[in-house]
Motif scaffolding. Structure first.
Motif, PDB file in Angstrom:
ATOM      1  N   LYS A 149       0.788  -1.161  -0.129  1.00  0.00           N
ATOM      2  CA  LYS A 149       0.102  -0.079   0.069  1.00  0.00           C
ATOM      3  C   LYS A 149       0.832   1.200   0.064  1.00  0.00           C
ATOM      4  O   LYS A 149       0.564   2.267  -0.539  1.00  0.00           O
ATOM      5  N   ALA A 150       1.881   1.242   0.617  1.00  0.00           N
ATOM      6  CA  ALA A 150       2.865   2.335   0.799  1.00  0.00           C
ATOM      7  C   ALA A 150       3.471   2.525  -0.457  1.00  0.00           C
ATOM      8  O   ALA A 150       3.597   3.737  -1.225  1.00  0.00           O
ATOM      9  N   VAL A 151       3.949   1.554  -1.200  1.00  0.00           N
ATOM     10  CA  VAL A 151       4.469   1.791  -2.464  1.00  0.00           C
ATOM     11  C   VAL A 151       3.434   2.150  -3.418  1.00  0.00           C
ATOM     12  O   VAL A 151       3.464   3.302  -4.419  1.00  0.00           O
ATOM     13  N   GLY A 182      14.406  10.872  -4.655  1.00  0.00           N
ATOM     14  CA  GLY A 182      14.173  10.512  -3.193  1.00  0.00           C
ATOM     15  C   GLY A 182      12.992   9.428  -3.390  1.00  0.00           C
ATOM     16  O   GLY A 182      13.209   8.506  -2.637  1.00  0.00           O
ATOM     17  N   LYS A 183      12.070   9.516  -4.062  1.00  0.00           N
ATOM     18  CA  LYS A 183      10.936   8.784  -4.084  1.00  0.00           C
ATOM     19  C   LYS A 183      11.498   7.361  -4.619  1.00  0.00           C
ATOM     20  O   LYS A 183      11.137   6.286  -4.158  1.00  0.00           O
ATOM     21  N   ALA A 184      12.181   7.320  -5.931  1.00  0.00           N
ATOM     22  CA  ALA A 184      12.854   6.113  -6.469  1.00  0.00           C
ATOM     23  C   ALA A 184      13.793   5.329  -5.340  1.00  0.00           C
ATOM     24  O   ALA A 184      13.380   4.099  -5.261  1.00  0.00           O
ATOM     25  N   GLU A 185      14.333   6.257  -4.649  1.00  0.00           N
ATOM     26  CA  GLU A 185      15.218   5.574  -3.548  1.00  0.00           C
ATOM     27  C   GLU A 185      14.426   4.702  -2.416  1.00  0.00           C
ATOM     28  O   GLU A 185      14.649   3.763  -2.177  1.00  0.00           O
ATOM     29  N   GLN A 186      13.508   5.505  -2.054  1.00  0.00           N
ATOM     30  CA  GLN A 186      12.527   4.978  -0.978  1.00  0.00           C
ATOM     31  C   GLN A 186      11.962   3.509  -1.767  1.00  0.00           C
ATOM     32  O   GLN A 186      11.529   2.802  -0.997  1.00  0.00           O
ATOM     33  N   VAL A 187      11.323   3.440  -2.837  1.00  0.00           N
ATOM     34  CA  VAL A 187      10.563   2.514  -3.448  1.00  0.00           C
ATOM     35  C   VAL A 187      11.536   1.348  -3.473  1.00  0.00           C
ATOM     36  O   VAL A 187      11.446   0.113  -3.056  1.00  0.00           O
ATOM     37  N   LEU A 188      12.760   1.540  -4.069  1.00  0.00           N
ATOM     38  CA  LEU A 188      13.493   0.399  -4.268  1.00  0.00           C
ATOM     39  C   LEU A 188      14.389  -0.059  -3.030  1.00  0.00           C
ATOM     40  O   LEU A 188      14.849  -1.122  -3.158  1.00  0.00           O
ATOM     41  N   ILE A 246      10.416  -2.775  -9.724  1.00  0.00           N
ATOM     42  CA  ILE A 246       9.367  -1.941  -9.028  1.00  0.00           C
ATOM     43  C   ILE A 246       8.116  -2.407  -8.962  1.00  0.00           C
ATOM     44  O   ILE A 246       7.439  -2.808  -7.847  1.00  0.00           O
ATOM     45  N   VAL A 247       7.404  -2.914 -10.052  1.00  0.00           N
ATOM     46  CA  VAL A 247       6.143  -3.650 -10.244  1.00  0.00           C
ATOM     47  C   VAL A 247       6.144  -4.896 -10.653  1.00  0.00           C
ATOM     48  O   VAL A 247       6.524  -4.860 -11.944  1.00  0.00           O
ATOM     49  N   ASP A 248       5.608  -5.862 -10.083  1.00  0.00           N
ATOM     50  CA  ASP A 248       5.550  -7.007 -10.660  1.00  0.00           C
ATOM     51  C   ASP A 248       4.126  -7.254 -11.061  1.00  0.00           C
ATOM     52  O   ASP A 248       2.871  -7.344 -10.399  1.00  0.00           O
ATOM     53  N   ARG A 249       3.852  -6.983 -12.325  1.00  0.00           N
ATOM     54  CA  ARG A 249       2.569  -7.198 -12.981  1.00  0.00           C
ATOM     55  C   ARG A 249       1.999  -8.155 -13.833  1.00  0.00           C
ATOM     56  O   ARG A 249       1.456  -8.291 -14.544  1.00  0.00           O
ATOM     57  N   PRO A 292      13.520 -16.321  -8.848  1.00  0.00           N
ATOM     58  CA  PRO A 292      12.575 -15.607  -8.170  1.00  0.00           C
ATOM     59  C   PRO A 292      12.616 -14.147  -8.543  1.00  0.00           C
ATOM     60  O   PRO A 292      13.587 -13.741  -8.925  1.00  0.00           O
ATOM     61  N   VAL A 293      11.328 -13.691  -8.172  1.00  0.00           N
ATOM     62  CA  VAL A 293      11.104 -12.475  -8.496  1.00  0.00           C
ATOM     63  C   VAL A 293      10.844 -11.501  -7.211  1.00  0.00           C
ATOM     64  O   VAL A 293      10.052 -11.929  -6.405  1.00  0.00           O
ATOM     65  N   TYR A 294      11.744 -10.339  -6.841  1.00  0.00           N
ATOM     66  CA  TYR A 294      11.559  -9.464  -5.897  1.00  0.00           C
ATOM     67  C   TYR A 294      11.088  -8.172  -6.372  1.00  0.00           C
ATOM     68  O   TYR A 294      11.614  -7.714  -7.308  1.00  0.00           O
ATOM     69  N   SER A 295       9.921  -7.765  -5.657  1.00  0.00           N
ATOM     70  CA  SER A 295       9.189  -6.412  -6.113  1.00  0.00           C
ATOM     71  C   SER A 295       8.861  -5.584  -5.073  1.00  0.00           C
ATOM     72  O   SER A 295       8.671  -5.996  -4.066  1.00  0.00           O
ATOM     73  N   ALA A 296       8.997  -4.243  -5.340  1.00  0.00           N
ATOM     74  CA  ALA A 296       8.381  -3.341  -4.372  1.00  0.00           C
ATOM     75  C   ALA A 296       7.060  -3.480  -4.186  1.00  0.00           C
ATOM     76  O   ALA A 296       6.393  -3.473  -2.965  1.00  0.00           O
TER      77      ALA A 296
END
Length: 191
Positions: A4-6, A43-49, A143-146, A156-160
């Motif tokens: 939800k935060a991302v 800054g937002k990219a840093e936070q999400v990643l 960032i997004v696993d869609r 393995p897939v690691y996503s925000a």
């Protein structure tokens, strides 16, 4: 699973859009994620990643590789946070390849860094380019696993965040039947 935060950060950046969209596949969708809109804010990219970096920090990666175009900035930021090398592949003669003097060795443990993984096509092309250099791919990051249900990848897939997006064949699109205006992602112009 949706974070939800991302999702909120993506919406703040106008990166996550709801509506009626024409995808490059010719299909229609009810949501579209344009991560470039997020990545314009370091800054937002840093936070999400950081969400992804936390998941992969113990894997022992030596390099993060991003496929051009969409994977360059996420791979760089992920490499920066993990304090490892960050490089990218780009298409040459229809294939993802290392150019610009980038190279890997059999000692490299590689994460692939992407903006969005949908089908995994460019991601897996990049995996093949990494393996052709003798390096080992240890995971796929985004960032997004869609991915739609049933779209499995061999790593393995690691996503925000994961993102549920409904897609429709153009002839069967309920959004067309509702006469909702359609947009072509990237251009934001009405068709």
């Amino acid at each position: 699973m949706e974070n939800k935060a991302v999702i909120e950060i993506l919406k703040q950046c106008e990166s996550l859009l709801d509506g009626h969209f024409l995808l490059s596949s010719g299909k229609h969708s009810d949501r579209y994620c344009q991560c470039a809109k997020l990545l314009q804010y370091p800054g937002k990219a840093e936070q999400v990643l950081a969400v992804v970096a936390e998941q992969v920090k113990a894997l022992g990666a030596t390099t993060v590789v991003g496929p051009a175009m969409g994977g360059i900035v996420p791979a760089y930021e992920l490499a920066r946070q993990l304090k490892v090398k960050g490089v990218f592949t780009e298409r040459e003669d229809g294939e993802m390849r290392f150019r610009r003097g980038f190279s890997l060795s059999e000692h490299d443990r590689v994460l692939i860094g992407e903006d969005v993984i949908t089908t995994g096509k460019s991601t897996m092309e990049t995996v093949r380019a990494v393996e052709a250099q003798g390096a080992k791919v240890i995971g796929l990051c985004c960032i997004v696993d869609r991915r739609a249900p049933g779209v499995d990848l061999p790593l393995p897939v690691y996503s925000a965040t994961a993102l549920s997006v409904k897609t429709f064949e153009a002839a069967l699109c309920p959004l067309c039947k509702e006469k909702l205006p359609i947009e072509k992602p990237g251009s934001r112009k009405r068709l």
